[in-house]
Design a protein around this motif. Structure first.
Motif, PDB file in Angstrom:
ATOM      1  N   MET A  92     -21.887 -39.203   8.137  1.00 59.71           N
ATOM      2  CA  MET A  92     -21.097 -38.008   8.460  1.00 59.71           C
ATOM      3  C   MET A  92     -21.495 -37.432   9.814  1.00 59.71           C
ATOM      4  SD  MET A  92     -20.534 -36.074   4.785  1.00 59.71           S
ATOM      5  CE  MET A  92     -22.156 -36.298   4.086  1.00 59.71           C
ATOM      6  N   CYS A  93     -22.789 -37.492  10.134  1.00 56.11           N
ATOM      7  CA  CYS A  93     -23.251 -37.031  11.455  1.00 56.11           C
ATOM      8  C   CYS A  93     -22.603 -37.841  12.570  1.00 56.11           C
ATOM      9  CB  CYS A  93     -24.777 -37.141  11.552  1.00 56.11           C
ATOM     10  SG  CYS A  93     -25.673 -35.919  10.595  1.00 56.11           S
ATOM     11  N   GLU A  94     -22.495 -39.144  12.342  1.00 51.56           N
ATOM     12  CA  GLU A  94     -21.871 -40.007  13.352  1.00 51.56           C
ATOM     13  C   GLU A  94     -20.407 -39.644  13.550  1.00 51.56           C
ATOM     14  OE1 GLU A  94     -21.273 -44.801  14.239  1.00 51.56           O
ATOM     15  OE2 GLU A  94     -22.524 -44.113  12.564  1.00 51.56           O
ATOM     16  N   LYS A  95     -19.717 -39.343  12.460  1.00 53.84           N
ATOM     17  CA  LYS A  95     -18.310 -38.950  12.557  1.00 53.84           C
ATOM     18  C   LYS A  95     -18.143 -37.610  13.272  1.00 53.84           C
ATOM     19  CE  LYS A  95     -16.361 -41.342   8.522  1.00 53.84           C
ATOM     20  NZ  LYS A  95     -15.153 -41.896   9.185  1.00 53.84           N
ATOM     21  N   LEU A  96     -19.124 -36.707  13.068  1.00 54.61           N
ATOM     22  CA  LEU A  96     -19.044 -35.366  13.658  1.00 54.61           C
ATOM     23  C   LEU A  96     -19.577 -35.331  15.086  1.00 54.61           C
ATOM     24  CD1 LEU A  96     -20.258 -33.269  10.593  1.00 54.61           C
ATOM     25  CD2 LEU A  96     -17.931 -33.392  11.471  1.00 54.61           C
ATOM     26  N   GLY A  97     -20.326 -36.360  15.476  1.00 55.87           N
ATOM     27  CA  GLY A  97     -20.902 -36.368  16.818  1.00 55.87           C
ATOM     28  C   GLY A  97     -22.090 -35.440  16.962  1.00 55.87           C
ATOM     29  N   SER A 133     -29.744 -31.901  13.531  1.00 54.22           N
ATOM     30  CA  SER A 133     -28.847 -30.739  13.596  1.00 54.22           C
ATOM     31  C   SER A 133     -28.170 -30.518  12.251  1.00 54.22           C
ATOM     32  CB  SER A 133     -27.791 -30.949  14.684  1.00 54.22           C
ATOM     33  OG  SER A 133     -28.399 -31.102  15.950  1.00 54.22           O
ATOM     34  N   TRP A 134     -27.808 -31.608  11.576  1.00 52.87           N
ATOM     35  CA  TRP A 134     -27.172 -31.508  10.249  1.00 52.87           C
ATOM     36  C   TRP A 134     -28.058 -30.722   9.288  1.00 52.87           C
ATOM     37  CZ3 TRP A 134     -22.740 -33.330   7.662  1.00 52.87           C
ATOM     38  CH2 TRP A 134     -22.820 -33.366   6.267  1.00 52.87           C
ATOM     39  N   TYR A 135     -29.342 -31.095   9.216  1.00 50.64           N
ATOM     40  CA  TYR A 135     -30.252 -30.421   8.288  1.00 50.64           C
ATOM     41  C   TYR A 135     -30.541 -28.988   8.746  1.00 50.64           C
ATOM     42  CZ  TYR A 135     -30.882 -35.091   6.403  1.00 50.64           C
ATOM     43  OH  TYR A 135     -30.658 -36.320   5.840  1.00 50.64           O
ATOM     44  N   GLU A 136     -30.540 -28.771  10.054  1.00 52.49           N
ATOM     45  CA  GLU A 136     -30.736 -27.414  10.574  1.00 52.49           C
ATOM     46  C   GLU A 136     -29.570 -26.518  10.175  1.00 52.49           C
ATOM     47  OE1 GLU A 136     -30.957 -25.068  14.889  1.00 52.49           O
ATOM     48  OE2 GLU A 136     -31.139 -27.265  14.812  1.00 52.49           O
ATOM     49  N   TYR A 137     -28.352 -27.016  10.308  1.00 54.97           N
ATOM     50  CA  TYR A 137     -27.172 -26.237   9.937  1.00 54.97           C
ATOM     51  C   TYR A 137     -27.153 -25.947   8.435  1.00 54.97           C
ATOM     52  CZ  TYR A 137     -25.480 -27.727  14.551  1.00 54.97           C
ATOM     53  OH  TYR A 137     -25.346 -27.966  15.896  1.00 54.97           O
ATOM     54  N   ALA A 138     -27.561 -26.951   7.634  1.00 55.49           N
ATOM     55  CA  ALA A 138     -27.590 -26.752   6.184  1.00 55.49           C
ATOM     56  C   ALA A 138     -28.607 -25.686   5.790  1.00 55.49           C
ATOM     57  CB  ALA A 138     -27.903 -28.073   5.482  1.00 55.49           C
ATOM     58  N   SER A 139     -29.704 -25.606   6.565  1.00 57.74           N
ATOM     59  CA  SER A 139     -30.740 -24.611   6.293  1.00 57.74           C
ATOM     60  C   SER A 139     -30.309 -23.209   6.735  1.00 57.74           C
ATOM     61  CB  SER A 139     -32.030 -25.011   7.009  1.00 57.74           C
ATOM     62  OG  SER A 139     -33.028 -24.036   6.846  1.00 57.74           O
ATOM     63  N   LYS A 140     -29.596 -23.134   7.854  1.00 54.31           N
ATOM     64  CA  LYS A 140     -29.217 -21.827   8.411  1.00 54.31           C
ATOM     65  C   LYS A 140     -27.943 -21.249   7.790  1.00 54.31           C
ATOM     66  CE  LYS A 140     -31.294 -22.208  13.018  1.00 54.31           C
ATOM     67  NZ  LYS A 140     -31.017 -22.242  14.484  1.00 54.31           N
ATOM     68  N   HIS A 141     -27.074 -22.123   7.295  1.00 56.90           N
ATOM     69  CA  HIS A 141     -25.768 -21.677   6.802  1.00 56.90           C
ATOM     70  C   HIS A 141     -25.614 -22.052   5.322  1.00 56.90           C
ATOM     71  CE1 HIS A 141     -24.619 -20.942  11.008  1.00 56.90           C
ATOM     72  NE2 HIS A 141     -25.135 -22.129  11.278  1.00 56.90           N
ATOM     73  N   PRO A 142     -25.896 -21.117   4.410  1.00 53.91           N
ATOM     74  CA  PRO A 142     -25.809 -21.405   2.968  1.00 53.91           C
ATOM     75  C   PRO A 142     -24.427 -21.914   2.548  1.00 53.91           C
ATOM     76  CG  PRO A 142     -26.901 -19.294   3.361  1.00 53.91           C
ATOM     77  CD  PRO A 142     -26.364 -19.744   4.678  1.00 53.91           C
ATOM     78  N   MET A 143     -23.392 -21.407   3.185  1.00 51.88           N
ATOM     79  CA  MET A 143     -22.037 -21.844   2.846  1.00 51.88           C
ATOM     80  C   MET A 143     -21.875 -23.345   3.086  1.00 51.88           C
ATOM     81  SD  MET A 143     -19.161 -22.818   4.806  1.00 51.88           S
ATOM     82  CE  MET A 143     -19.390 -21.959   6.343  1.00 51.88           C
TER      83      MET A 143
END
Length: 241
Positions: free
Chosen positions: A92-97, A102-112
């Motif tokens: 999914m990271c590859e598809k999103l660029g 960053s993926w795990y950072e976003y998951a940690s910072k954004h509960p939604m």
């Protein structure tokens, strides 16, 4: 004598930056780098950073949206579908660029965002579990065949035939399901807790018991040897009258 009032010379910020704030805003949207913006403003990159520190309005304008805002938020529906399809985080990271970090950072910072990922993956896991259970227990299914028949006049006719079949339970699926659902009863691996302190005490006691047994046996042998004492009495020979 009147002193002439010195006229303040305008800075490069007033000459090169302020008149072009609208353009700078558009450059930011277009994704230009700081170096490219500095070149267009005809100032050095260090001067650009100096102006950012001195002028809050300019600093605010130079802020760029994070990749979470530009690459992730607009594609939440797709991400949810990818999770349900079983794609890995890396795929999914590859598809999103974006980078996996960053993926795990976003998951940690954004509960939604984290909740959306977990929900999407839980749906897939539930489907797989249901399929595994179905395979383990066996199931009925309907097999559909398309049969093309030709009569004596050479006219072809298509007939749909439905046959009910039974898929027997799969022992491998049974074992896998039970080992994961009831590991305490079905897992081959058993965890043994060894009390090394207790074992050490047992070894010491066994050693002491062995020593004590050797001492008692040795004393017994000495006593048996000391019993054979000559009391000076001899039995008469049978031939003597």
């Amino acid at each position: 004598m009147n002193r002439e009032k010195k006229v303040k010379k305008p800075t490069k910020y007033e000459l090169n930056v302020e008149p072009r704030l609208d353009e700078i805003k558009q450059w930011i949207k277009d994704g230009l780098t700081d170096n490219e913006i500095a070149a267009r403003l005809d100032i050095h990159i260090t001067t650009l950073y100096e102006y950012e520190n001195k002028h809050p309005k300019f600093s605010k304008m130079m802020e760029r949206p994070s990749k979470f805002e530009t690459h992730v938020l607009p594609r939440l529906t797709e991400i949810q579908e990818w999770c349900q399809e079983g794609l890995t985080n890396e795929q999914m990271c590859e598809k999103l660029g974006i980078a996996p970090a960053s993926w795990y950072e976003y998951a940690s910072k954004h509960p939604m965002f984290a909740e959306l990922i977990n929900w999407g993956k839980s749906v897939t896991i539930a489907r797989v579990e249901n399929s595994l259970l179905k395979t383990a227990m066996g199931y009925e299914y309907e097999e559909i065949k398309t049969i093309v028949e030709e009569d004596k006049n050479g006219k072809k006719r298509t007939r749909i035939e439905k046959v009910k079949r039974h898929q027997p339970p799969n022992p491998t699926a049974m074992i896998f399901y039970l080992k994961n659902r009831a590991p305490n009863e079905w897992n081959d691996r058993r965890e043994i807790v060894v009390d090394t302190k207790a074992l050490e005490q047992q070894r010491k006691q066994l050693f002491l018991d062995m020593i004590e047994a050797d001492v008692i046996e040795a004393e017994g042998e000495m006593l048996e040897e000391s019993v054979a004492v000559d009391d000076g009495f001899e039995e008469p020979d049978e031939d003597v009258q």
